[in-house]
Scaffold this active site. Structure first.
Site: not given
Length: 680
Positions: A557, A570
């Site tokens: 990501s 995250y």
């Protein structure tokens, strides 16, 4: 709008019925025909026509587009132009000058058989029972005993124009006959109507089946060898999964192959019997069989209880010997006009106690090769039950395997897709990025293992991709080592191994630091950091066993680089994944395994993560309605474009399709340009 002539409709219905029953003929084997009247488009007069199954295709699924259409007057005139058996291959090209109109499908080598036999309807089939008689040492006498004068023996001759002449002459000389057994090959039947022809075909097949069952030895393969009995199912499947990547790697020495595993009762019985080695060494006989199974299989000769490393070492020895023997076989029969050797690896590997591994350019080809060898086992059983198995001579097999017509047929096949022969396992593949990635990889020729926590969604996705010849579903919690190992074992049994792994499974919980619990932290790290580590570790085991290199791609990501708000758990786990890419690229490079990553921006559309609450959480952080979150993300990028699942899938394809063959340890941003996430 054109309508199908009644005789052609009857032909197609007959073909589909015959082809739907494997007792009648093997997949893509045999051909059927009908003669009738059509209109000459030039003279507007009636002309006699032949409709016959064209080259390729399958009787069970035959449609009108799969028929070749020829003028009978021109085809029969070829008899006078026939230059003799030494030049009969030229006759296939001559069929093109007999086509009616556009002619439909390409005429096959068996067209002469159908056109020259003086009957309105003709079937040529490859039933196991008929081939058993055709390959028996005293097949001619057995045919007479089985059928009397109702079915006539035709000595072996390679398919072609001369065989058509032979059958036509025998049919003319034996008006009482309904068909013939072709030595070493199959059966041909004829009739005045489509119904009669089908009935005659089935009479020959069923009569042969009864004859073999009633007259035959109940144990034609000899006794079961002590210690070579089938392993219990769980042990058998575990052993198959361990051996499959090794065997696939060996079978891919000359060119990559996809595998298929079979442990049917027919196979397990054959590989346990005394006569396994001598019968396997004789090879298959019917041309349709050995064109797909190679001249003979490789047979592992160690007991199923032997240690795995001992079995693997013996497989490597036997594979070396197999390749040497095949090269000698080629040199023994090749001449100046023979096409180059296509490859010396086995297409069939028999493992006592475990089953059969078959290989091909794709899953369907590998599966069909295995089905054909099961046909061959049935043929050998039938022949040995009433006589002894005596296939056609090796030189005849070589002439067909390296036939110029077969070479031309191979040359007409379309170029393989970029990911053909590659097996991909995608985690989190039932939604969002994972689903789009699975779709793209399958569209580019890969076989795909659809791994997801949601079993129903995984099964639905695999079905949409094309079912078992393209994709299989596996239920996987990537935090569970045993489930991951089971998923790779299923991939090995389904396709022979794994070449391409996409670590995509994930979830996200968006909270400020002080509200992030240890459970929030542990859950995200267990699924993504730990999960991708476990998947990559199992992937490395399989890939190194195969020895074919491979690709591991992490869907990381931009949050692994960009410090976004309320995102500590995250972002941290994505940074962990990003560094795993670098670490594994450095460690696995010596095995030819490339490890790369993709860094998407927020992918909202179709995302299971966003639909599961992450979207609402992030929308609240940024103060926008949830339904506008994708547009919000787009506006903060340099390109002002929303990132969709297929954009990430495009990056996975770019990394794995071959053009970046020398790239490893790379992260590709797919974020439409987030300056804060630029890699430095």
């Amino acid at each position: 709008m054109t309508t199908t002539p009644p005789g052609v409709a009857d032909l197609l219905e007959r073909s589909n019925r015959l082809g739907a029953d494997p007792r009648n003929t093997n997949y893509a084997g045999g051909n059927t025909s009908a003669k009738g009247t059509g209109i000459d488009p030039v003279t507007d007069t009636d002309v006699e026509l032949l409709w016959v199954k064209g080259s390729g295709g399958d009787l069970g699924t035959l449609t009108e587009n799969g028929l070749a259409v020829l003028r009978l007057d021109r085809m029969r005139a070829l008899v006078d132009a026939y230059p003799g058996v030494d030049r009969e291959d030229e006759m296939v090209a001559a069929f093109d000058y007999c086509l009616h109109g556009k002619g439909g499908a390409a005429p096959s080598i068996d067209t002469a058989m159908h056109g020259l036999v003086d009957a309105p309807h003709v079937d040529h089939l490859h039933p196991d029972s008929g081939i058993a008689l055709a390959t028996a040492a005293d097949g001619e006498a057995l045919t007479r005993e089985c059928f009397g004068d109702r079915v006539v023996w035709v000595p072996w001759r390679r398919p072609g124009f001369q065989l058509g002449l032979d059958i036509a002459a025998i049919a003319a000389d034996n008006p009482q006959a309904i068909g013939c057994v072709l030595g070493g090959h199959g059966i041909t039947a004829w009739g005045a109507t489509s119904k009669e022809c089908e009935a005659n075909s089935l009479e020959i097949i069923r009569t042969a089946e009864r004859f073999l069952a009633e007259r035959g030895d109940p144990e034609p393969f000899g006794a079961i060898v002590d210690g070579f009995e089938a392993l219990p199912e769980d042990e058998r499947h575990e052993r198959a999964a361990a051996l499959a990547p090794v065997i696939r790697g060996l079978a891919s020495t000359d060119k990559p192959q996809v595998g298929h595993f079979t442990d049917s009762d027919v196979v397990l019985d054959f590989v346990a019997r005394e006569k396994l080695a001598p019968l396997a060494a004789l090879g298959t006989s019917c041309p349709d069989h050995f064109l797909r199974t190679k001249v003979r299989p490789l047979v592992l000769d160690v007991a199923p209880s032997a240690p795995l490393d001992e079995a693997v070492a013996r497989l490597r020895e036997l594979h070396t010997a197999y390749r040497e023997d095949y090269a000698v076989y080629y040199e023994r029969h090749a001449d100046a006009d023979t096409p180059p050797m296509r490859g010396a690896d086995p297409a069939i590997v028999l493992v006592p106690g475990v089953g059969m591994f078959s290989f091909g350019k794709d899953k369907q080809t590998a599966r069909v090769a295995g089905e054909f060898y099961v046909n061959a086992i049935n043929v050998m059983r039938g022949a040995e039950a009433v006589s002894s198995y005596a296939p056609i001579p090796e030189k005849e097999k070589f002439r067909i395997e390296y036939w110029a017509l077969e070479e031309a047929k191979l040359a007409r096949m379309p170029a393989p897709k970029p990911l053909a022969t590659r097996v991909a396992l995608v985690t989190g593949a039932a939604s969002g990025i994972g689903r789009a990635t699975a779709q793209r990889l399958a569209a580019e020729g890969a076989c795909v293992v659809v791994a997801d926590l949601n079993a129903d969604a995984a099964a639905e996705t695999a079905h949409e991709l094309g079912g078992g010849d393209v994709a299989v579903p596996v239920t996987v919690d990537v935090t569970d080592e045993e489930q991951i190992a089971a998923a790779f074992a299923e991939a090995a049994r389904a396709f022979g191994g794994v070449d391409l792994v996409v670590n995509n499974a994930g979830l996200s919980i968006s909270k400020p630091l002080l509200e992030t619990t240890t459970r929030d932290w542990d859950l995200q790290h267990d699924v993504m950091a730990r999960g991708s580590f476990l998947v990559s570790r199992e992937a490395a085991r399989v890939m190194t066993a195969q020895g074919l290199g491979g690709d591991i791609v992490y869907i990381a990501s931009k949050n692994g680089v960009f410090a976004g708000p309320n995102n500590v758990a995250y972002g941290s786990t994505k940074a962990d994944q990003a560094h795993q890419v670098r670490l594994l690229a450095a460690e696995l490079g010596e095995h030819g395994i490339r490890v790369n990553g993709v860094n998407p921006d927020g992918v909202v559309r179709g995302s299971g993560i966003f639909a599961g609450g992450w979207g609402a959480q992030r929308a609240a952080v940024y103060g926008v309605p949830e339904e506008e979150l994708g547009a919000f993300y787009a506006q903060r990028t340099l390109l002002k474009r929303e990132v969709l699942p297929e954009h990430v899938a495009n990056a996975v394809f770019a990394l794995t399709a071959g053009d970046l063959s020398h790239t490893t340890g790379l992260h590709i941003p797919v974020d439409a340009g987030v300056a804060a996430a630029f890699l430095r």
